[in-house]
Motif scaffolding. Structure first.
Motif, short mmCIF file in Angstrom:
data_model
loop_
_atom_site.label_atom_id
_atom_site.label_comp_id
_atom_site.label_asym_id
_atom_site.label_seq_id
_atom_site.Cartn_x
_atom_site.Cartn_y
_atom_site.Cartn_z
N LEU A 112 1.03 -0.82 0.39
CA LEU A 112 -0.01 -0.05 0.21
C LEU A 112 1.41 1.28 -0.03
O LEU A 112 0.58 2.48 -0.52
N TYR A 133 -1.12 2.09 -14.20
CA TYR A 133 -2.34 3.47 -14.23
C TYR A 133 -1.90 4.51 -13.25
O TYR A 133 -1.24 3.84 -11.87
N GLN A 152 -2.49 7.65 -10.18
CA GLN A 152 -3.76 9.00 -10.20
C GLN A 152 -3.23 9.94 -9.13
O GLN A 152 -2.11 9.71 -8.10
N GLY A 171 -6.80 14.44 -6.73
CA GLY A 171 -7.98 14.57 -7.32
C GLY A 171 -8.66 14.58 -8.42
O GLY A 171 -9.51 14.85 -9.51
N ALA A 172 -7.83 13.18 -9.28
CA ALA A 172 -7.63 12.82 -11.34
C ALA A 172 -7.65 12.02 -11.15
O ALA A 172 -7.46 11.32 -9.92
N GLY A 173 -8.35 11.35 -11.77
CA GLY A 173 -8.71 9.93 -12.70
C GLY A 173 -7.47 9.47 -12.67
O GLY A 173 -6.16 9.94 -12.65
N LEU A 174 -7.41 7.90 -12.89
CA LEU A 174 -6.21 7.42 -13.33
C LEU A 174 -6.22 7.55 -15.02
O LEU A 174 -6.32 7.29 -15.79
N LEU A 231 -3.45 5.62 -17.95
CA LEU A 231 -2.61 5.01 -18.30
C LEU A 231 -1.26 5.61 -18.33
O LEU A 231 -0.02 5.93 -19.05
N PHE A 281 -1.28 2.28 -9.89
CA PHE A 281 -2.94 1.25 -9.89
C PHE A 281 -1.62 0.00 -10.71
O PHE A 281 -1.44 0.03 -11.65
N ALA A 287 -5.86 -2.64 -5.03
CA ALA A 287 -5.81 -1.43 -4.32
C ALA A 287 -4.24 -0.31 -4.06
O ALA A 287 -5.27 0.84 -3.86
#
Lengths: 111, 112
Positions: free
Chosen positions: B8, B35, B37, B40-43, B45, B88, B104
């Motif tokens: 983690l 990925y 992240q 405050g943002a999306g993932l 690639l 991720f 996770a």
């Protein structure tokens, strides 16, 4: 370049209220997805749409419905929100090889 | 069942190399992905590797795949503060449709 656009960015609901999360992509992708992200867990698939006119359940569909309105838009609806649905929701779209492009997320709190 | 596991948290000094590890369970995975992240943002690639490859290099990123042990790693050379993010690992499962199973996430903290 917009990519994948989600609205709203933040939302607070009371238990039992309903709402729809909107998602649109401008990359002409066939596949679209809704995921939820919870602390300490990976993203979990709620629903997906392999192509316009089709939708299928993912891992955690209970309490949600979706609509693939057209090729660009894929919405997620919570009919009766529950505290367990407090999460960050991500919409994504993808190519056939499933390299996904994600929106910036909707942070939803259900009180 | 399908499962992807990652540690983690990882802390590294700026300029050092970072190695983020991942294990997966499904031997039929076609692609494996990393990925990133940011807060405050999306993932986003970062890179991916096809399951019949052992290694892929892309500038400061090196992906190593050990299919026998179902182990995937991401090495970031010369780690910078801008690399601080959650990473991720994901595997692609085919079977009716292409599905991504995510770990996770590993939070990478880069300190001076």
């Amino acid at each position: 370049n917009a990519g994948v656009t989600q609205t709203p960015k933040f939302q607070v609901l009371k238990t039992g209220q309903s709402m729809t999360l909107q998602c649109a992509q401008d990359m002409n992708h066939n596949s679209m997805y809704w995921y939820r992200q919870d602390p300490g867990m990976g993203l979990r698939l709620i629903y997906y749409s392999a192509s316009e006119g089709t939708t299928d359940k993912g891992e955690v569909p209970n309490g949600y419905n979706v609509s693939r309105l057209n090729k660009r838009e894929f919405s997620l609806r919570l009919e009766s929100a529950a505290p367990s649905q407090t999460s960050v929701y991500f919409c994504a779209s993808g190519t056939g090889s499933e390299k996904l492009f994600f929106g910036s997320g909707t942070q939803l709190s259900v009180l | 069942g399908e499962d992807v596991e990652q540690s983690l948290f990882l802390s590294v000094r700026e300029g050092d190399s970072s190695v983020i590890n991942c294990t997966y369970t499904d031997s039929s995975s076609t692609y494996l992905y990393w990925y990133k992240q940011e807060p405050g943002a999306g993932l986003q690639l970062l890179t991916y590797i096809f399951s019949n490859m052992d290694m892929k290099q892309d500038q400061r990123l090196t992906v190593l795949l050990n299919k026998k042990d179902k182990h995937l790693s991401l090495r970031i050379a010369d780690t910078q503060t801008g690399d601080s993010a959650i990473y991720f690992c994901a595997e692609s499962i085919t079977g009716g449709y292409n599905k991504l199973i995510f770990g996770a996430g590993t939070r990478l903290a880069v300190h001076p």
